[in-house]
Write a protein that holds these residues in place. Sequence first.
Motif, PDB file in Angstrom:
ATOM      1  N   TYR A  15      67.440  17.375  -0.510  1.00 17.83           N
ATOM      2  CA  TYR A  15      67.156  18.065   0.748  1.00 17.83           C
ATOM      3  C   TYR A  15      66.169  17.332   1.641  1.00 17.83           C
ATOM      4  O   TYR A  15      65.921  17.747   2.760  1.00 17.83           O
ATOM      5  CB  TYR A  15      66.643  19.482   0.462  1.00 17.83           C
ATOM      6  CG  TYR A  15      67.655  20.297  -0.285  1.00 17.83           C
ATOM      7  CD1 TYR A  15      68.788  20.784   0.355  1.00 17.83           C
ATOM      8  CD2 TYR A  15      67.503  20.551  -1.633  1.00 17.83           C
ATOM      9  CE1 TYR A  15      69.746  21.519  -0.326  1.00 17.83           C
ATOM     10  CE2 TYR A  15      68.445  21.291  -2.334  1.00 17.83           C
ATOM     11  CZ  TYR A  15      69.561  21.764  -1.677  1.00 17.83           C
ATOM     12  OH  TYR A  15      70.496  22.481  -2.360  1.00 17.83           O
ATOM     13  N   GLY A  16      65.593  16.263   1.160  1.00 16.88           N
ATOM     14  CA  GLY A  16      64.586  15.549   1.926  1.00 16.88           C
ATOM     15  C   GLY A  16      65.009  14.138   2.272  1.00 16.88           C
ATOM     16  O   GLY A  16      66.018  13.629   1.802  1.00 16.88           O
ATOM     17  N   ARG A  17      64.221  13.504   3.099  1.00 12.35           N
ATOM     18  CA  ARG A  17      64.431  12.108   3.481  1.00 12.35           C
ATOM     19  C   ARG A  17      63.648  11.237   2.510  1.00 12.35           C
ATOM     20  O   ARG A  17      62.469  11.487   2.254  1.00 12.35           O
ATOM     21  CB  ARG A  17      63.934  11.920   4.909  1.00 12.35           C
ATOM     22  CG  ARG A  17      64.151  10.558   5.465  1.00 12.35           C
ATOM     23  CD  ARG A  17      63.754  10.562   6.919  1.00 12.35           C
ATOM     24  NE  ARG A  17      63.756   9.215   7.428  1.00 12.35           N
ATOM     25  CZ  ARG A  17      63.434   8.894   8.654  1.00 12.35           C
ATOM     26  NH1 ARG A  17      63.060   9.844   9.496  1.00 12.35           N
ATOM     27  NH2 ARG A  17      63.460   7.650   9.052  1.00 12.35           N
ATOM     28  N   THR A  18      64.243  10.218   1.996  1.00  9.57           N
ATOM     29  CA  THR A  18      63.635   9.369   0.980  1.00  9.57           C
ATOM     30  C   THR A  18      62.329   8.748   1.460  1.00  9.57           C
ATOM     31  O   THR A  18      62.257   8.194   2.554  1.00  9.57           O
ATOM     32  CB  THR A  18      64.614   8.241   0.576  1.00  9.57           C
ATOM     33  OG1 THR A  18      65.826   8.825   0.156  1.00  9.57           O
ATOM     34  CG2 THR A  18      64.037   7.396  -0.533  1.00  9.57           C
ATOM     35  N   GLY A  19      61.299   8.882   0.617  1.00  8.62           N
ATOM     36  CA  GLY A  19      60.029   8.217   0.867  1.00  8.62           C
ATOM     37  C   GLY A  19      59.044   8.946   1.753  1.00  8.62           C
ATOM     38  O   GLY A  19      57.916   8.500   1.909  1.00  8.62           O
TER      39      GLY A  19
END
Length: 94
Positions: free
Chosen positions: A31-35
Amino acid sequence: MVTESQRATEIVAKLNQWPDIWAVKYPGGAYGRTGVPDILLCHQGRFFGCELKTKDSGYEPTPIQEYQIEQIRVAGGVSGVVYSYDDVIQMLHG
């Protein structure tokens, strides 16, 4: 042992007790953007990205986390690695 996710939740809860702080725990995984840093907050008009590290996550950010930290800095925000609530407070006032 407290996990990184549990620690981030605790830190965000403490930060949101301050009247002039808005803070969220950024969702990881699918569900999130990497990093993107674990804790995102705004304090007195400044944006902060706090990459939380604990024993279970290792003490160093990954290359993509380092890249995202730098991108926040380039955009005028404050970002870095933290290990505790006290580190976040130090970042806010440092």
